[in-house]
Design an enzyme around this catalytic site. Structure first.
Site, PDB file in Angstrom:
ATOM      1  CG  ASP A  14      66.758  38.054  26.598  1.00 14.63           C
ATOM      2  OD1 ASP A  14      66.898  39.111  27.245  1.00 14.63           O
ATOM      3  OD2 ASP A  14      67.634  37.595  25.852  1.00 14.63           O
ATOM      4  N   GLY A  17      64.427  44.934  28.727  1.00 16.82           N
ATOM      5  CA  GLY A  17      65.149  46.201  28.568  1.00 16.82           C
ATOM      6  C   GLY A  17      64.824  46.838  27.220  1.00 16.82           C
ATOM      7  NE  ARG A  27      68.651  47.236  31.427  1.00 17.28           N
ATOM      8  CZ  ARG A  27      68.650  46.372  30.416  1.00 17.28           C
ATOM      9  NH1 ARG A  27      68.625  46.800  29.178  1.00 17.28           N
ATOM     10  NH2 ARG A  27      68.707  45.078  30.633  1.00 17.28           N
ATOM     11  CG  HIS A  31      63.560  44.470  34.607  1.00 21.24           C
ATOM     12  ND1 HIS A  31      63.867  43.481  33.708  1.00 21.24           N
ATOM     13  CD2 HIS A  31      64.704  45.189  34.767  1.00 21.24           C
ATOM     14  CE1 HIS A  31      65.141  43.588  33.340  1.00 21.24           C
ATOM     15  NE2 HIS A  31      65.663  44.624  33.968  1.00 21.24           N
ATOM     16  CD  GLU A  61      76.032  33.853  34.249  1.00 22.38           C
ATOM     17  OE1 GLU A  61      74.802  33.678  34.468  1.00 22.38           O
ATOM     18  OE2 GLU A  61      76.857  32.932  34.324  1.00 22.38           O
ATOM     19  CG  LEU A 125      52.026  25.278  36.736  1.00 23.10           C
ATOM     20  CD1 LEU A 125      51.660  25.519  35.276  1.00 23.10           C
ATOM     21  CD2 LEU A 125      52.582  26.581  37.292  1.00 23.10           C
ATOM     22  NE  ARG A 182      67.877  34.217  25.316  1.00 21.82           N
ATOM     23  CZ  ARG A 182      69.027  34.268  25.964  1.00 21.82           C
ATOM     24  NH1 ARG A 182      69.738  33.178  26.146  1.00 21.82           N
ATOM     25  NH2 ARG A 182      69.477  35.407  26.452  1.00 21.82           N
ATOM     26  NE  ARG A 188      73.380  34.906  24.417  1.00 23.59           N
ATOM     27  CZ  ARG A 188      72.902  36.006  23.846  1.00 23.59           C
ATOM     28  NH1 ARG A 188      73.086  36.220  22.553  1.00 23.59           N
ATOM     29  NH2 ARG A 188      72.234  36.895  24.546  1.00 23.59           N
TER      30      ARG A 188
HETATM   31  C1  FPP Z   1      65.834  39.843  30.592  1.00 24.23           C
HETATM   32  O1  FPP Z   1      65.581  41.078  30.023  1.00 24.23           O
HETATM   33  C2  FPP Z   1      65.156  39.673  31.841  1.00 24.23           C
HETATM   34  C3  FPP Z   1      65.735  39.643  33.085  1.00 24.23           C
HETATM   35  C4  FPP Z   1      67.172  39.841  33.337  1.00 24.23           C
HETATM   36  C5  FPP Z   1      64.975  39.438  34.282  1.00 24.23           C
HETATM   37  C6  FPP Z   1      63.648  38.742  34.118  1.00 24.23           C
HETATM   38  C7  FPP Z   1      62.787  39.295  35.163  1.00 24.23           C
HETATM   39  C8  FPP Z   1      61.457  39.466  35.073  1.00 24.23           C
HETATM   40  C9  FPP Z   1      60.631  39.014  33.954  1.00 24.23           C
HETATM   41  C10 FPP Z   1      60.748  40.177  36.145  1.00 24.23           C
HETATM   42  C11 FPP Z   1      61.019  39.666  37.507  1.00 24.23           C
HETATM   43  C12 FPP Z   1      60.465  38.332  37.773  1.00 24.23           C
HETATM   44  C13 FPP Z   1      59.927  38.027  38.946  1.00 24.23           C
HETATM   45  C14 FPP Z   1      59.577  36.596  39.248  1.00 24.23           C
HETATM   46  C15 FPP Z   1      59.681  39.057  39.949  1.00 24.23           C
HETATM   47  P1  FPP Z   1      66.817  41.993  29.712  1.00 24.23           P
HETATM   48  O2  FPP Z   1      66.916  43.007  30.787  1.00 24.23           O
HETATM   49  O3  FPP Z   1      68.047  41.179  29.516  1.00 24.23           O
HETATM   50  O4  FPP Z   1      66.368  42.649  28.369  1.00 24.23           O
HETATM   51  P2  FPP Z   1      67.293  43.137  27.194  1.00 24.23           P
HETATM   52  O5  FPP Z   1      67.998  41.918  26.675  1.00 24.23           O
HETATM   53  O6  FPP Z   1      66.298  43.690  26.230  1.00 24.23           O
HETATM   54  O7  FPP Z   1      68.228  44.158  27.756  1.00 24.23           O
END
Ligand code: FPP
Length: 234
Positions: A14, A17, A27, A31, A61, A125, A182, A188
């Site tokens: 998490d 963004g 954002r 990613h 979600e 792994l 997390r 959460r």
């Molecule tokens: C949460 O950050 C992260 C995600 C919704 C996606 C996780 C994806 C990756 C780490 C990259 C893609 C992975 C692969 C395997 C290609 P958030 O956007 O909710 O951040 P925020 O809470 O700060 O808004």
């Protein structure tokens, strides 16, 4: 560092963004950095002797995010499946995907199938990527599969036990996580591995996912082995 105690780490990645926002970037930039970190942390977990790493890459979600962000994440996934492939094979990593696969685009599904097949005999792994994943949906699907077995008279209601039920989850054959991490300060579970986390040790860190590094992972593993020594397993 070798750890023979922790076999399986699950992570909710998490904070991508917020990491990007702090830098005045979109954002999708967060990613992209997050995806690069998947490769770093997979390698670090393998080097530490961990056998299973389960990453929450995209939740059910997450389909509700803006089309622009969903498209960017799917594009990133395509790139990861193409470029990360070499790294996965070089590191002797087996990859598996869990989630509602029918929601994903056919070309992505094809890439997923190919990489799962090609890496199937790798042993260092198992990287389990949760994509379009929701734990309640997974549990309902296991309930339906188990009910089907009863309807077909393959098992009786009395024979349904935890092992049979677990075998009908997406994570069949994968041991339950020892550790859940997390990142980004949120505390959460967010519909992640609800059945599998029953006895898991929980670790929350304020670090945003793109900044989460090998040192922090090793500190958590060390902390986990101390908890194990202090409290034993329940
Ligand atoms: C949460 O950050 C992260 C995600 C919704 C996606 C996780 C994806 C990756 C780490 C990259 C893609 C992975 C692969 C395997 C290609 P958030 O956007 O909710 O951040 P925020 O809470 O700060 O808004």
């Amino acid at each position: 560092m070798e750890t023979d105690i922790c076999k399986h780490i699950a992570i909710i990645m998490d904070g991508n963004g917020r990491w990007a926002k702090k830098r005045g970037m979109p954002r999708s930039f967060g990613h992209k950095k997050g995806a690069e970190n998947v490769i770093e942390i997979t390698r670090a977990a393998k080097d530490a002797g961990v056998k299973y790493l389960t990453l929450y890459a995209f939740s059910t979600e997450n389909w509700q995010r803006s089309k622009e962000e969903v498209d960017a994440l799917m594009q990133l996934l395509r790139e990861y499946l193409d470029k990360g492939f070499k790294d996965i094979m070089e590191n002797n990593v087996r990859i598996r995907f869990i989630g509602e696969k029918k929601m994903l685009a056919p070309d992505i599904l094809e890439k997923m199938r190919a990489i799962e097949d090609k890496s199937a005999d790798n042993t260092a792994l198992t990287l389990c990527v949760a994509l379009s994943y929701g734990s309640r949906q997974e549990i309902l699907s296991a309930v339906k599969k188990t009910a089907q077995l009863v309807a077909e008279k393959k098992v009786t209601i009395g024979e349904i036990d935890q092992a049979l039920f677990s075998a009908n989850l997406y994570t069949a054959d994968i041991p339950d996580p020892d550790i859940l991490i997390r990142t980004s300060g949120e505390q959460r579970i967010s519909n992640y591995l609800l059945w599998q986390l029953a006895y898991t040790e929980l670790f929350f860190t304020d670090t945003l996912w793109p900044d989460f590094d090998k040192n922090e992972l090793l500190t958590i593993l060390e902390n986990f082995s101390m908890r194990e020594r202090r409290y034993g397993k329940s």
